[in-house]
Motif scaffolding. Structure first.
Motif, PDB file in Angstrom:
ATOM      1  N   THR A 255      68.929  46.954  79.597  1.00 21.49           N
ATOM      2  CA  THR A 255      68.981  48.289  79.001  1.00 21.49           C
ATOM      3  C   THR A 255      69.942  49.192  79.757  1.00 21.49           C
ATOM      4  OG1 THR A 255      66.683  48.080  78.242  1.00 21.49           O
ATOM      5  CG2 THR A 255      67.607  50.298  78.350  1.00 21.49           C
ATOM      6  N   ALA A 256      69.866  49.172  81.078  1.00 23.73           N
ATOM      7  CA  ALA A 256      70.759  50.008  81.886  1.00 23.73           C
ATOM      8  C   ALA A 256      72.215  49.613  81.673  1.00 23.73           C
ATOM      9  CB  ALA A 256      70.384  49.894  83.362  1.00 23.73           C
ATOM     10  N   ALA A 257      72.494  48.306  81.611  1.00 25.80           N
ATOM     11  CA  ALA A 257      73.876  47.846  81.439  1.00 25.80           C
ATOM     12  C   ALA A 257      74.430  48.231  80.076  1.00 25.80           C
ATOM     13  CB  ALA A 257      73.937  46.335  81.631  1.00 25.80           C
ATOM     14  N   SER A 258      73.643  48.037  79.012  1.00 28.78           N
ATOM     15  CA  SER A 258      74.132  48.377  77.668  1.00 28.78           C
ATOM     16  C   SER A 258      74.307  49.881  77.509  1.00 28.78           C
ATOM     17  CB  SER A 258      73.164  47.847  76.608  1.00 28.78           C
ATOM     18  OG  SER A 258      71.887  48.453  76.721  1.00 28.78           O
ATOM     19  N   THR A 259      73.393  50.658  78.107  1.00 31.10           N
ATOM     20  CA  THR A 259      73.527  52.119  78.044  1.00 31.10           C
ATOM     21  C   THR A 259      74.732  52.590  78.842  1.00 31.10           C
ATOM     22  OG1 THR A 259      71.118  52.305  77.863  1.00 31.10           O
ATOM     23  CG2 THR A 259      72.323  54.302  78.412  1.00 31.10           C
ATOM     24  N   ALA A 260      74.954  51.983  80.013  1.00 30.54           N
ATOM     25  CA  ALA A 260      76.127  52.346  80.818  1.00 30.54           C
ATOM     26  C   ALA A 260      77.415  51.987  80.094  1.00 30.54           C
ATOM     27  CB  ALA A 260      76.062  51.649  82.176  1.00 30.54           C
ATOM     28  N   LEU A 261      77.422  50.844  79.400  1.00 30.07           N
ATOM     29  CA  LEU A 261      78.609  50.468  78.624  1.00 30.07           C
ATOM     30  C   LEU A 261      78.918  51.506  77.557  1.00 30.07           C
ATOM     31  CD1 LEU A 261      80.822  48.517  77.721  1.00 30.07           C
ATOM     32  CD2 LEU A 261      79.098  47.290  76.377  1.00 30.07           C
ATOM     33  N   GLY A 262      77.878  51.920  76.837  1.00 26.30           N
ATOM     34  CA  GLY A 262      78.082  52.959  75.835  1.00 26.30           C
ATOM     35  C   GLY A 262      78.561  54.261  76.454  1.00 26.30           C
ATOM     36  N   GLY A 263      77.976  54.641  77.604  1.00 27.43           N
ATOM     37  CA  GLY A 263      78.400  55.864  78.278  1.00 27.43           C
ATOM     38  C   GLY A 263      79.841  55.801  78.721  1.00 27.43           C
ATOM     39  N   LEU A 264      80.275  54.668  79.264  1.00 24.86           N
ATOM     40  CA  LEU A 264      81.664  54.524  79.713  1.00 24.86           C
ATOM     41  C   LEU A 264      82.635  54.607  78.546  1.00 24.86           C
ATOM     42  CD1 LEU A 264      81.276  51.691  82.384  1.00 24.86           C
ATOM     43  CD2 LEU A 264      81.795  54.102  82.803  1.00 24.86           C
ATOM     44  N   LEU A 265      82.268  54.010  77.411  1.00 26.68           N
ATOM     45  CA  LEU A 265      83.139  54.100  76.234  1.00 26.68           C
ATOM     46  C   LEU A 265      83.305  55.543  75.780  1.00 26.68           C
ATOM     47  CD1 LEU A 265      81.851  51.025  74.177  1.00 26.68           C
ATOM     48  CD2 LEU A 265      84.072  51.248  75.303  1.00 26.68           C
ATOM     49  N   LEU A 266      82.192  56.286  75.759  1.00 26.41           N
ATOM     50  CA  LEU A 266      82.264  57.683  75.321  1.00 26.41           C
ATOM     51  C   LEU A 266      83.036  58.539  76.324  1.00 26.41           C
ATOM     52  CD1 LEU A 266      78.627  58.181  73.966  1.00 26.41           C
ATOM     53  CD2 LEU A 266      80.720  57.851  72.647  1.00 26.41           C
ATOM     54  N   VAL A 267      82.777  58.346  77.613  1.00 24.89           N
ATOM     55  CA  VAL A 267      83.488  59.123  78.632  1.00 24.89           C
ATOM     56  C   VAL A 267      84.979  58.825  78.578  1.00 24.89           C
ATOM     57  CG1 VAL A 267      83.821  59.394  81.120  1.00 24.89           C
ATOM     58  CG2 VAL A 267      81.520  59.403  80.169  1.00 24.89           C
ATOM     59  N   GLY A 268      85.333  57.546  78.457  1.00 25.11           N
ATOM     60  CA  GLY A 268      86.743  57.186  78.379  1.00 25.11           C
ATOM     61  C   GLY A 268      87.433  57.811  77.186  1.00 25.11           C
ATOM     62  N   LYS A 269      86.778  57.797  76.037  1.00 26.28           N
ATOM     63  CA  LYS A 269      87.354  58.405  74.838  1.00 26.28           C
ATOM     64  C   LYS A 269      87.499  59.912  75.009  1.00 26.28           C
ATOM     65  CE  LYS A 269      88.527  58.968  70.481  1.00 26.28           C
ATOM     66  NZ  LYS A 269      89.892  58.637  70.021  1.00 26.28           N
ATOM     67  N   GLY A 270      86.465  60.564  75.549  1.00 27.01           N
ATOM     68  CA  GLY A 270      86.538  62.016  75.726  1.00 27.01           C
ATOM     69  C   GLY A 270      87.634  62.422  76.689  1.00 27.01           C
TER      70      GLY A 270
END
Length: 284
Positions: A255-270
């Motif tokens: 759960t932590a890894a998949s959530t972190a992956l999603g967070g990194l994608l959003l941060v990178g895009k922003g």
């Protein structure tokens, strides 16, 4: 004299020699030139479109995989399949999940298209929202990892998950829809994918195909166990139990890894849209 003129390209006129036009110009043809500016421009535009599509496909697949990797939703599907009503409840849970993902994706596409209508104000606002959502997801991932059970503690599923085996088929349908829609991580990632898909340089047919592909990949975490059960029947029970036990033991870090992956994608895009992208083209 004609032979001399043909061989040398000179015309004898009195005491002077005059050059005679020979080669392609003598027949009214233009000399060979390099590609015209229009051809070069088309090639540049073609290259830009290819790079755009590569980026959009990469974002679409990455976000869809991040949505698909969800131990809670996969565990819920497995528990439904281990119930006494698995033959009806399992497919209905998948249907509810697919409908939920499709519904949120449709809303994301509508928002993405609306954001593109006024590109002078919305890019910064949307980028800030995406960046904030990404940072929040990273915080949730960190909290999930820090609050994981210690080595001497036996991991257990949440109480509501343990009660899934008693759900009716219609309740399983509603559960699948609810788990797909009411997820902050899913909402943020689907919005990110929708903003990429709805770029104005992409045709309607391509947008439709990308949206369908996104929904399919996003539902793999639920579709795989349901498909395995429907194909194998009661023989799949042992395999599903092994999967459930593995997800229970490793729920925190997955759960932590998949959530972190999603967070990194959003941060990178922003960050890219705010500081690294062309506001007139890539920021939305």
């Amino acid at each position: 004299m004609r032979d001399v003129e043909h061989r040398t390209g000179l015309v004898v006129k009195g005491d002077q020699y005059q050059k005679h036009a020979t080669g392609p110009r003598a027949f009214g043809q233009q000399p060979q030139l390099g590609p015209s500016s229009a051809v070069v421009s088309r090639r540049i535009q073609m290259g830009a479109r290819v790079r755009l599509m590569d980026g959009v496909i990469a974002v679409t697949v990455a976000t869809a995989l991040a949505v698909a990797i969800s131990p809670m939703r996969t565990s819920a599907a497995i528990l439904v399949l281990l119930s006494n009503r698995a033959r009806r409840a399992g497919p209905l849970y998948l249907v509810g999940f697919v409908v939920g993902i499709s519904f949120v994706t449709f809303l994301g596409l509508v928002l993405g298209t609306a954001a593109d209508l006024d590109r002078s104000h919305t890019p910064t606002i949307v980028s800030v929202v995406i960046l904030a959502a990404g940072l929040l997801l990273l915080g949730v991932a960190s909290w999930t990892w820090q609050s994981r059970p210690r080595d001497d503690e036996a991991p257990v599923l949440p109480r509501w998950l343990r009660e899934i085996e008693s759900l009716s088929p219609l309740m399983a349908l509603g559960l699948g829809f609810g788990l797909a829609v009411f997820s902050f991580k899913n909402l943020g990632l689907i919005l990110l994918a929708a903003l990429a898909i709805t770029q104005p340089d992409i045709s309607t047919v391509t947008k439709t195909l990308l949206s369908i592909a996104f929904v399919i990949v996003s539902c793999l975490g639920v579709a795989i166990p349901v498909g395995w059960y429907m194909a194998s029947g009661d023989r799949a029970t042992k395999t599903l139990t092994v999967w459930k036990d593995w997800l229970t033991r490793h729920n925190s870090w997955v759960t932590a890894a998949s959530t972190a992956l999603g967070g990194l994608l959003l941060v990178g895009k922003g960050i890219f849209d705010l500081f690294g992208g062309d506001g007139s083209q890539t920021s939305r």
